[in-house]
Scaffold this active site. Structure first.
Site, PDB file in Angstrom:
ATOM      1  CG  ASN A   1     -19.416 111.508  -1.134  1.00 51.70           C
ATOM      2  OD1 ASN A   1     -19.156 112.692  -1.336  1.00 51.70           O
ATOM      3  ND2 ASN A   1     -19.655 110.671  -2.113  1.00 51.70           N
ATOM      4  CD  GLU A   2     -15.666 115.733   0.263  1.00 49.33           C
ATOM      5  OE1 GLU A   2     -16.382 115.207   1.138  1.00 49.33           O
ATOM      6  OE2 GLU A   2     -15.908 116.847  -0.214  1.00 49.33           O
TER       7      GLU A   2
ATOM      8  N   GLY B   1     -18.658 118.446  -2.988  1.00 52.67           N
ATOM      9  CA  GLY B   1     -18.754 119.887  -3.242  1.00 52.67           C
ATOM     10  C   GLY B   1     -20.190 120.354  -3.495  1.00 52.67           C
TER      11      GLY B   1
ATOM     12  CG  LEU C   1     -14.829 120.391  -5.619  1.00 54.97           C
ATOM     13  CD1 LEU C   1     -13.433 120.587  -5.048  1.00 54.97           C
ATOM     14  CD2 LEU C   1     -15.522 121.721  -5.809  1.00 54.97           C
TER      15      LEU C   1
HETATM   16  C1  LIG Z   1      -7.804 116.825  -3.351  1.00 48.65           C
HETATM   17  C2  LIG Z   1      -8.792 117.083  -2.249  1.00 48.65           C
HETATM   18  C3  LIG Z   1     -10.135 117.427  -2.773  1.00 48.65           C
HETATM   19  C4  LIG Z   1     -11.146 117.383  -1.718  1.00 48.65           C
HETATM   20  C5  LIG Z   1     -12.463 117.905  -2.106  1.00 48.65           C
HETATM   21  C6  LIG Z   1     -13.308 117.285  -2.870  1.00 48.65           C
HETATM   22  C7  LIG Z   1     -14.644 117.779  -3.116  1.00 48.65           C
HETATM   23  C8  LIG Z   1     -15.344 117.178  -4.279  1.00 48.65           C
HETATM   24  O1  LIG Z   1     -16.412 117.638  -4.593  1.00 48.65           O
HETATM   25  S1  LIG Z   1     -14.609 115.908  -5.144  1.00 48.65           S
HETATM   26  C9  LIG Z   1     -15.839 115.369  -6.274  1.00 48.65           C
HETATM   27  C10 LIG Z   1     -16.690 114.413  -5.605  1.00 48.65           C
HETATM   28  N1  LIG Z   1     -17.816 114.006  -6.381  1.00 48.65           N
HETATM   29  C11 LIG Z   1     -17.930 112.811  -6.864  1.00 48.65           C
HETATM   30  O2  LIG Z   1     -17.050 112.000  -6.723  1.00 48.65           O
HETATM   31  C12 LIG Z   1     -19.192 112.544  -7.596  1.00 48.65           C
HETATM   32  C13 LIG Z   1     -19.104 111.240  -8.232  1.00 48.65           C
HETATM   33  N2  LIG Z   1     -20.278 111.067  -9.055  1.00 48.65           N
HETATM   34  C14 LIG Z   1     -21.339 110.390  -8.662  1.00 48.65           C
HETATM   35  O3  LIG Z   1     -21.476 109.950  -7.548  1.00 48.65           O
HETATM   36  C15 LIG Z   1     -22.374 110.148  -9.717  1.00 48.65           C
HETATM   37  O4  LIG Z   1     -21.833 110.488 -10.962  1.00 48.65           O
HETATM   38  C16 LIG Z   1     -23.675 110.954  -9.513  1.00 48.65           C
HETATM   39  C17 LIG Z   1     -24.438 110.397  -8.309  1.00 48.65           C
HETATM   40  C18 LIG Z   1     -23.410 112.433  -9.302  1.00 48.65           C
HETATM   41  C19 LIG Z   1     -24.544 110.782 -10.768  1.00 48.65           C
HETATM   42  O5  LIG Z   1     -24.730 109.419 -11.041  1.00 48.65           O
HETATM   43  P1  LIG Z   1     -25.307 108.986 -12.462  1.00 48.65           P
HETATM   44  O6  LIG Z   1     -25.417 107.505 -12.420  1.00 48.65           O
HETATM   45  O7  LIG Z   1     -26.535 109.760 -12.773  1.00 48.65           O
HETATM   46  O8  LIG Z   1     -24.223 109.467 -13.528  1.00 48.65           O
HETATM   47  P2  LIG Z   1     -22.799 108.803 -13.852  1.00 48.65           P
HETATM   48  O9  LIG Z   1     -22.996 107.828 -14.969  1.00 48.65           O
HETATM   49  O10 LIG Z   1     -22.132 108.338 -12.626  1.00 48.65           O
HETATM   50  O11 LIG Z   1     -22.007 110.087 -14.375  1.00 48.65           O
HETATM   51  C20 LIG Z   1     -22.339 110.705 -15.610  1.00 48.65           C
HETATM   52  C21 LIG Z   1     -21.085 111.361 -16.181  1.00 48.65           C
HETATM   53  O12 LIG Z   1     -20.688 112.403 -15.298  1.00 48.65           O
HETATM   54  C22 LIG Z   1     -19.314 112.249 -14.939  1.00 48.65           C
HETATM   55  N3  LIG Z   1     -19.104 112.747 -13.575  1.00 48.65           N
HETATM   56  C23 LIG Z   1     -19.725 112.352 -12.458  1.00 48.65           C
HETATM   57  N4  LIG Z   1     -19.290 113.059 -11.405  1.00 48.65           N
HETATM   58  C24 LIG Z   1     -18.351 113.909 -11.863  1.00 48.65           C
HETATM   59  C25 LIG Z   1     -17.525 114.894 -11.257  1.00 48.65           C
HETATM   60  N5  LIG Z   1     -17.575 115.168  -9.935  1.00 48.65           N
HETATM   61  N6  LIG Z   1     -16.678 115.579 -12.024  1.00 48.65           N
HETATM   62  C26 LIG Z   1     -16.601 115.335 -13.360  1.00 48.65           C
HETATM   63  N7  LIG Z   1     -17.366 114.411 -13.996  1.00 48.65           N
HETATM   64  C27 LIG Z   1     -18.220 113.715 -13.265  1.00 48.65           C
HETATM   65  C28 LIG Z   1     -19.107 110.735 -15.021  1.00 48.65           C
HETATM   66  O13 LIG Z   1     -17.758 110.438 -15.126  1.00 48.65           O
HETATM   67  C29 LIG Z   1     -19.898 110.399 -16.258  1.00 48.65           C
HETATM   68  O14 LIG Z   1     -19.133 110.795 -17.369  1.00 48.65           O
HETATM   69  P3  LIG Z   1     -19.107 109.901 -18.699  1.00 48.65           P
HETATM   70  O15 LIG Z   1     -20.528 109.855 -19.169  1.00 48.65           O
HETATM   71  O16 LIG Z   1     -18.194 110.645 -19.621  1.00 48.65           O
HETATM   72  O17 LIG Z   1     -18.587 108.556 -18.293  1.00 48.65           O
END
Ligand SMILES: CCCC/C=C/CC(=O)SCCNC(=O)CCNC(=O)[C@H](O)C(C)(C)COP(=O)(O)OP(=O)(O)OC[C@H]1O[C@@H](n2cnc3c(N)ncnc32)[C@H](O)[C@@H]1OP(=O)(O)O
Length: 229
Positions: free
Chosen positions: A174-175, A150, A105
């Site tokens: 992994n939430e 997600g 998400l």
């Molecule tokens: C309130 C209850 C809700 C419960 C449900 C939740 C379900 C969910 O899905 S919550 C979202 C969970 N996902 C994450 O937390 C993903 C976190 N991201 C990562 O682990 C890594 O980004 C990655 C493994 C996917 C990729 O790693 P990589 O090294 O290639 O890239 P990064 O430098 O970390 O990220 C690049 C860029 O993308 C932005 N970003 C990463 N994930 C998200 C996301 N889920 N939503 C929006 N944006 C995201 C990150 O901030 C970087 O942005 P900038 O370049 O602007 O810093």
């Protein structure tokens, strides 16, 4: 590529309830090209080969294919179009980005938004899940990159999962590691695939699995050794 037995059925597009094999044949000749239908929205590209009945939906929303309201809306519209096309029997969802299937998400959708916008967003998340789970097409996630939270839900919601082997790619709900709780219907979807005990541990510890580890826990029908599927 071949895919194994399944217990889902009830769809006229399933050949029967025993075995479904999807042949991803060699490149087509010119005569076949006319049987390919392509459409592209900003975040998702769809290619349907009417001769095989297989569509490929490629996520192309950099940097990480996060599931924003726009992404989810495009996803549901694309899936609906394929559902309505009687020549389409199966759909492969995968990523056009290197190393990432989907980051889950879009975190920015869950921060500082109005209650109305939050409602719209979560409705879209549920709609994606319902449409994919309830699809009468054969659905396959070709997971060619990381797929946390997600992104994992989306893969679990498909009938089959295939993941590229790469130690940097992880998949899981992994939430907990993020300090949030996976909604119960995320949990239920995982239970339906890997059972209660594995799900309990995975959610409590916020585990991300590599492809071989996930295979051992019966997540997959298949996995592949290449870095990209
Ligand atoms: C309130 C209850 C809700 C419960 C449900 C939740 C379900 C969910 O899905 S919550 C979202 C969970 N996902 C994450 O937390 C993903 C976190 N991201 C990562 O682990 C890594 O980004 C990655 C493994 C996917 C990729 O790693 P990589 O090294 O290639 O890239 P990064 O430098 O970390 O990220 C690049 C860029 O993308 C932005 N970003 C990463 N994930 C998200 C996301 N889920 N939503 C929006 N944006 C995201 C990150 O901030 C970087 O942005 P900038 O370049 O602007 O810093």
């Amino acid at each position: 590529m071949g895919f194994g037995t399944v217990s889902r059925g009830g769809s006229s597009r399933w050949p029967d309830q025993r075995l479904c094999t999807v042949e991803m044949g060699p490149p087509c000749h010119t005569s076949c090209l006319s049987r390919r239908k392509s459409s592209s929205s900003p975040k998702i590209k769809v290619d349907l080969d009417s001769s095989t009945g297989i569509a490929v939906m490629k996520f192309q929303s950099p940097p990480v294919n996060s599931l924003s309201l726009d992404f989810l809306t495009e996803f549901c519209i694309s899936l609906e179009k394929l559902e309505m096309d009687r020549s389409c029997r199966g759909v492969v969802v995968t990523s056009a980005l290197p190393k990432i299937f989907s980051a889950g998400l879009d975190i920015m959708e869950m921060y500082g938004k109005s209650p109305e916008r939050c409602g719209e967003f979560w409705k879209a998340v549920q709609e994606m899940w319902l449409k994919l789970y309830g699809s009468n097409m054969v659905t396959i996630a070709a997971i060619n990159g990381s797929s946390p939270a997600g992104g994992c839900l989306m893969a679990l919601t498909c009938d089959y999962r295939i993941m590229a082997e790469n130690p940097r790619y992880g998949i899981g709900l992994n939430e907990t590691q993020l300090g949030i709780v996976a909604p119960f219907w995320f949990k239920d979807t995982m239970v339906n695939t890997v059972g209660h005990r594995t799900t309990e541990l995975a959610l409590e510890l916020g585990l991300l699995y590599s492809a071989p580890d996930a295979l051992r826990l019966a997540w997959w029908t298949s996995w592949c050794r290449r870095t990209r599927c």
